[in-house]
Write a protein that holds these residues in place. Structure first.
Motif, mmCIF file in Angstrom:
data_model
loop_
_atom_site.group_PDB
_atom_site.id
_atom_site.type_symbol
_atom_site.label_atom_id
_atom_site.label_comp_id
_atom_site.label_asym_id
_atom_site.label_seq_id
_atom_site.Cartn_x
_atom_site.Cartn_y
_atom_site.Cartn_z
ATOM 1 N N LEU A 190 29.358 72.887 60.899
ATOM 2 C CA LEU A 190 29.093 74.072 61.793
ATOM 3 C C LEU A 190 30.405 74.767 62.272
ATOM 4 C CD1 LEU A 190 26.181 72.950 63.752
ATOM 5 C CD2 LEU A 190 26.042 74.582 62.061
ATOM 6 N N HIS A 240 33.167 74.497 60.744
ATOM 7 C CA HIS A 240 34.011 75.489 59.430
ATOM 8 C C HIS A 240 33.267 76.662 59.006
ATOM 9 C CE1 HIS A 240 35.907 71.672 58.016
ATOM 10 N NE2 HIS A 240 36.305 71.691 58.970
ATOM 11 N N ARG A 241 31.635 76.475 59.667
ATOM 12 C CA ARG A 241 31.101 77.771 59.071
ATOM 13 C C ARG A 241 31.390 79.011 60.083
ATOM 14 N NH1 ARG A 241 24.499 78.637 60.398
ATOM 15 N NH2 ARG A 241 25.308 78.397 62.435
ATOM 16 N N GLU A 263 34.718 79.980 58.670
ATOM 17 C CA GLU A 263 34.663 80.876 57.444
ATOM 18 C C GLU A 263 33.936 82.055 57.505
ATOM 19 O OE1 GLU A 263 33.581 79.150 52.814
ATOM 20 O OE2 GLU A 263 31.966 78.839 54.496
#
Lengths: 314, 396
Positions: B304, B306-307, B310
């Motif tokens: 989450l 990294h989401r 990103e």
């Protein structure tokens, strides 16, 4: 890192989603409940879209497409073994079912005329020797008992792919159930306000959203791992199953509670989503058995990550 | 495939890139060389721990790793968000050996880049990227916690600038900080979010008094800052007078992901079997189930995080993403604290065995994790934000 699936796979998933929705969506579960042969029409519809031509084992993008298809099938509680066919050696005519070799083998849709094979999470596979009649219960409309033939040992990659794709199906189920619940609490007025106005309800639904978001990311991780294959793929698949089962508990508990009595009725989609999710959540393991299996797997290998356990004396 | 699309494109990939892998190795080498194995953070009663942090910041700075994601002109090396994530993970997994300085590089420096004058940038950015300065944030007040915009610390116009009077509280690192990122009210008209101004003030300025607040978290985490007749000028203002709320909102957007709490969780969970040795096999099965679930939740929190990173890179800033991540990671911190305290059994309350580094780390983690759902925006506020994103107007 790239957490987005390929545009082609997402696009294919949308095509399948739209086709299922146009064909009736969740009503297909109701139709099949009344007339089991309706499932053959579902198989034909998916076949016409090219779903059974997918080769998830051979091509990473097709593996992603298979995941997107399972997610779409989950959104409508599609009464068909999509993940089971797509993880088999030959999706055009075969299907693979996960069982626990220490427990009676029970498999949903085993009555369908497919070349079924049984597998477990340790790399054993067996043909189906005999199949019993569908149980026909509220939670087991198409569940059948199976007697396995002789077990042989092979790799776990295929079983890992099956567990992963079943996780994607559960993801679709909980996404749809959560969306239905968000919508219902915005529309249902009590005490002069939408239910969504009340903080107790808001906070219950934030638990659902966090769980579903976390599951969606984990599903992509497990898919990536299953594409790579090897022992880690099974660990990551069972981890996905654990999270999917937990998320289903959270989502459907909240969904039922907030829909009130209407949520149990056949006229509401959440009722069909809820009961359809049970076979995925209980066969062959419930949450505790899934946890126990993951403890074993992590102990045998490791749980991958930047700070994973490194053992020198393996 | 019959729908006519050839399937040949990028697929999901959760592996570190080659650059990220290399950075992890570089950071681990530096950590092994400069941070003792028994180090549990800069905020202890042992002055050596602070010295370790101060030295390590300089070690990182010499390699342009401290302010890794900053532009080269300000002392960074223009690292990307993936590399910044690796840096955060590696630091937090080892109990944040940057000490209090993570705050300067994570959001105070970027806020000065975004809103500061050339003179302010020249004054402040080089010392931050060189690892030579500690900042504290003068935000919360006795009557303004989650409702930060209701703050009352007043900057009254006087000849040559303003005179600041008021009180800040829960101010971490205030005893060791050289500068404060201070919010004060320069106007009482209009909505409460208007009339707030950010001042960058040296802690040595007359009229500032710091009193530590003893707490279960350990020393240095909580302090009161009293401001009595503190003189500030136009040169101390960051951004525009009266527009401080905008500065804070944007500045904290730099800190969307914040500290990588999941990294220490993952490291400690994975260390548990070897740290317990023979005792691991004798743990109740139910506890191992909790342990393995915590491992899964740790991976989810990391993904989450990294989401958020990103999506931010692609220009998508959805408050839902960051709120969901913050809820997941702060609850994770406490879940892991509870699981591991059960895992170490009676050592949870402390041990006289100085070599039992694992139990000491778990006890430290548990104490610090108690604040995870309170610090930097309570979990309730995150739930309110997420509810509004999910349910729209009906949730208001």
């Amino acid at each position: 890192m790239r957490s987005a699936m390929s545009a082609e796979a997402e696009s294919f998933g949308r095509v399948v989603d739209e086709a299922i929705r146009s064909a009736g969506g969740v009503a297909l579960a109701q139709h099949a409940d009344a007339e089991p042969a309706e499932r053959d029409k579902i198989a034909a519809m998916l076949g016409n879209l090219g779903v059974w031509d997918l080769e998830p084992a051979a091509d990473p993008v097709q593996a992603e497409a298979a995941a997107a298809v399972c997610r779409a099938a989950g959104r409508y509680a599609l009464p068909y073994p999509v993940a089971e066919r797509l993880s088999s050696a030959d999706p055009a005519r075969a299907a693979l079912a996960l069982v626990d070799r220490d427990a009676p083998a029970r498999v949903a849709h085993l009555d369908l005329d497919l070349d079924w094979q049984l597998c477990d999470s340790r790399g054993f596979v067996a043909p189906v020797a005999t199949v019993g009649a569908a149980f026909g219960g509220k939670l087991s409309r198409f569940v059948c008992s199976a007697n396995p033939g002789a077990w042989t040992h092979t790799q776990t990659d295929q079983a890992a792919r099956l567990i992963t794709l079943q996780g994607w199906t559960l993801l679709g189920l909980v996404e749809q159930a959560s969306q239905l619940t968000y919508r219902y609490v915005q529309e249902r007025i009590q005490f002069g306000h939408p239910l969504a106005h009340f903080q107790a309800i808001q906070f219950t639904l934030t638990d659902v959203a966090v769980a579903v978001d976390g599951l969606a990311e984990l599903a992509k991780y497990a898919l990536w791992s299953s594409i790579k294959g090897g022992p880690a793929a099974m660990v990551d698949a069972v981890a996905l199953r654990l999270a999917a089962t937990e998320t289903a508990d959270t989502t459907f508990r909240a969904g039922h509670q907030l829909h009130g009595a209407i949520g149990f009725c056949d006229e509401t989609p959440i009722s069909w989503l809820s009961r359809s999710s049970q076979t995925l959540r209980r066969l062959p393991w419930g949450l505790s058995q899934t946890e126990a299996r993951l403890v074993e797997l992590v102990d045998e290998t490791t749980f991958a990550g930047p700070f994973e356990r490194v053992r020198t004396a393996l | 495939m019959r729908h006519g699309v050839a399937m040949r494109e990028g697929i999901v990939d959760f592996a570190d890139t080659a650059e990220e892998s290399e950075l992890r190795s570089e950071l681990r080498s530096l950590l092994d060389e400069h941070v003792p194995e028994a180090y549990l953070g800069a905020f202890t009663h042992n002055e050596n721990d602070l010295a370790v942090a101060q030295n390590f910041c300089k070690v990182l700075a010499q390699r342009r790793l401290l302010a890794l994601a900053w532009p080269e002109e300000f002392g960074g090396r223009a690292g990307n968000s993936g590399e910044l994530t690796v840096l955060r993970e590696e630091m937090w997994a080892r109990h944040e050996p940057r000490g209090a300085q993570y705050m300067g590089v994570n959001w105070i420096g970027p806020a000065i880049m975004r809103f500061g004058t050339p003179a302010q940038q020249e004054l402040h950015l080089p010392p931050i990227s060189a690892g030579e300065v500690i900042w504290c944030q003068g935000f919360s007040e006795p009557d303004s916690g989650s409702d930060l915009a209701s703050l009352k610390t007043a900057a009254r116009p006087v000849k040559g600038g303003w005179e600041v009077n008021g009180q800040k509280v829960w101010t971490s690192y205030a005893t060791m900080a050289e500068w404060i990122f201070l919010l004060a009210r320069t106007s009482n008209t209009g909505p409460k979010q208007q009339g707030i101004t950010v001042f960058l003030v040296p802690m040595s300025r007359p009229g500032i008094e710091v009193r530590p607040i003893p707490a279960m978290l350990g020393p240095h985490h909580l302090n009161e800052v009293f401001l009595s007749g503190v003189q500030v000028t136009e040169a101390d203002v960051l951004g525009t007078v009266g527009q401080g709320w905008q500065v804070v909102r944007e500045a904290l957007a730099f800190e969307r992901v914040g500290i990588a709490r999941y990294a220490r969780c993952e490291r400690l969970l994975n260390e548990a079997p070897d740290a317990l040795g023979d005792r691991w096999a004798r743990l109740p099965g139910a506890l191992k189930h909790r342990w393995v679930k915590a491992l899964v939740h740790t991976r989810q929190a990391r993904l989450l995080a990294h989401r958020v990173v990103e999506r931010h890179d692609t220009g998508v800033v959805d408050p839902r993403d960051s709120a969901a991540y913050r809820i997941a990671v702060t609850r994770l911190d406490q879940e892991v604290g509870e699981v591991l305290m059960d895992v170490i059994g009676s050592d949870a309350v402390g041990t006289d065995d100085e070599t039992d580094l694992f139990s000491r780390a778990v006890e430290d983690h548990w104490r610090y994790a108690q604040a995870s759902t309170v610090a930097s925006g309570s979990i309730e506020m995150q739930r309110v934000l997420l509810s509004r994103a999910l349910l729209g107007e009906a949730a208001r």
